[in-house]
Design a protein around this motif. Structure first.
Motif, short mmCIF file in Angstrom:
data_model
loop_
_atom_site.label_atom_id
_atom_site.label_comp_id
_atom_site.label_asym_id
_atom_site.label_seq_id
_atom_site.Cartn_x
_atom_site.Cartn_y
_atom_site.Cartn_z
N ARG A 13 0.83 -1.20 0.00
CA ARG A 13 0.00 0.00 0.00
C ARG A 13 0.86 1.25 0.00
O ARG A 13 1.72 1.43 0.87
N PHE A 14 0.69 2.10 -1.02
CA PHE A 14 1.33 3.41 -1.09
C PHE A 14 0.28 4.47 -0.76
O PHE A 14 -0.82 4.45 -1.31
N ASP A 15 0.63 5.39 0.12
CA ASP A 15 -0.24 6.53 0.40
C ASP A 15 0.57 7.82 0.27
O ASP A 15 1.50 8.06 1.05
N VAL A 17 2.91 8.80 -1.66
CA VAL A 17 4.36 8.57 -1.66
C VAL A 17 5.05 9.52 -2.64
O VAL A 17 4.67 9.62 -3.81
N THR A 36 -0.52 7.10 -4.75
CA THR A 36 -1.40 6.37 -3.83
C THR A 36 -2.01 5.20 -4.59
O THR A 36 -2.69 5.39 -5.60
N PHE A 58 9.56 2.89 -7.86
CA PHE A 58 8.33 2.30 -7.34
C PHE A 58 8.63 0.94 -6.74
O PHE A 58 8.24 0.64 -5.60
N CYS A 61 10.93 1.19 -3.55
CA CYS A 61 10.21 1.66 -2.36
C CYS A 61 9.24 0.60 -1.84
O CYS A 61 9.10 0.41 -0.63
N ALA A 62 8.58 -0.10 -2.75
CA ALA A 62 7.64 -1.14 -2.35
C ALA A 62 8.34 -2.27 -1.61
O ALA A 62 7.78 -2.87 -0.68
N PRO A 68 11.00 6.47 0.86
CA PRO A 68 10.34 7.65 0.30
C PRO A 68 10.75 8.92 1.03
O PRO A 68 11.07 8.89 2.22
N VAL A 73 4.55 3.76 2.96
CA VAL A 73 4.56 2.47 2.26
C VAL A 73 4.37 1.38 3.30
O VAL A 73 5.14 1.27 4.26
#
Length: 257
Positions: A13-15, A17, A36, A58, A61-62, A68, A73
């Motif tokens: 889950r990215f919020d 970022v 997001t 991406f 970072c994931a 970030p 994340v």
């Protein structure tokens, strides 16, 4: 994990970022810009975009390989920014699998020992039945004692897939896994990944530039200039190629890696 309103869990889950490289205003490069998105458990997601769109950032970072600049994340319900390096290393070792274009096998080890390696590094005793199952699943039962130099490129990538799956990871990240393979072998490797999703409920996130490879995914995310520019669910290779071409045209003037 984050649970959506439909009850489906997001493994990644990215919020909001944002990732910026460099601090000087003139030279700073924004690789991810307010991203997001949620990646569901048991899904196969392909990430595409022109060169410099932010795909590699991406993925990094994931997977907790990069941090970030701002935003959140979460992986398997864990906020990555709260982890110290040792805990982050353990999370990657125990919950994440990796497959790369370069197979990254140990040349001095046999097929079976390459597959066992992540378990040994984690201090876990390899379960022979599980290892044998993985070797059988990737079609290398008759090659278990061979070393990487005695295998074709496709066979080496099969070893890499078995090695990534043997730890039963929560999520498998694949970075151009078919980039060094011919089209027939690439299809075989992608079929193995698709089966891992269908039969085992594996979650896979794959960066690729190839519309045919992306068509094996449940969903395709398009990045452009660090932002999510669109998404397609279960699209054909032709529809992916059409969307990708539009993005590539827009980004022809340059961007970030």
């Amino acid at each position: 994990m984050t649970t959506t309103s439909s009850g489906i869990q997001d493994v990644v889950r990215f919020d909001a970022v944002r990732k910026v490289y460099g601090s000087a205003a003139r030279t700073a490069v924004t690789a991810l810009d307010d991203v997001t998105v949620g990646l569901r458990q048991g899904s196969f997601t392909a990430v595409m975009g022109p060169s410099g769109s932010g795909k590699s950032t991406f993925l990094q970072c994931a997977a907790g390989l990069d941090t970030p600049t701002s935003g959140s994340v979460r992986l398997d319900g864990v906020e990555l920014s709260t982890l110290r390096e040792r805990a982050l290393t353990r999370l990657r070792r125990e919950r994440i699998g990796f497959i790369f274009q370069a197979f990254n096998l140990m040349p001095s080890l046999s097929v079976v020992d390459n597959i066992k390696l992540p378990l040994r590094l984690a201090g876990r005793r390899p379960d022979r039945a599980v290892v044998d199952e993985m070797i059988e699943r990737v079609g290398l039962a008759d090659r278990r004692r061979n070393r990487p130099g005695e295998l074709s490129g496709g066979q080496q990538q099969r070893v890499a897939i078995a090695r990534a799956l043997v730890t039963r990871p929560v999520v498998l990240f694949a970075d151009e896994p078919t980039g060094a393979l011919d089209s027939r072998t690439a299809r075989e490797v992608l079929t193995l990944l698709r089966e891992a999703v269908r039969l085992q409920g594996q979650t896979i996130v794959m960066v690729t530039h190839d519309p045919v490879a992306a068509a094996h995914a449940d969903r395709v995310l398009f990045l452009s200039d660090g932002r999510i520019a669109g998404a397609l669910d279960r699209p054909s290779a032709e529809r992916i190629a059409e969307s990708f071409t539009r993005l590539d045209t827009i980004a022809a003037g340059g961007g970030v890696r």
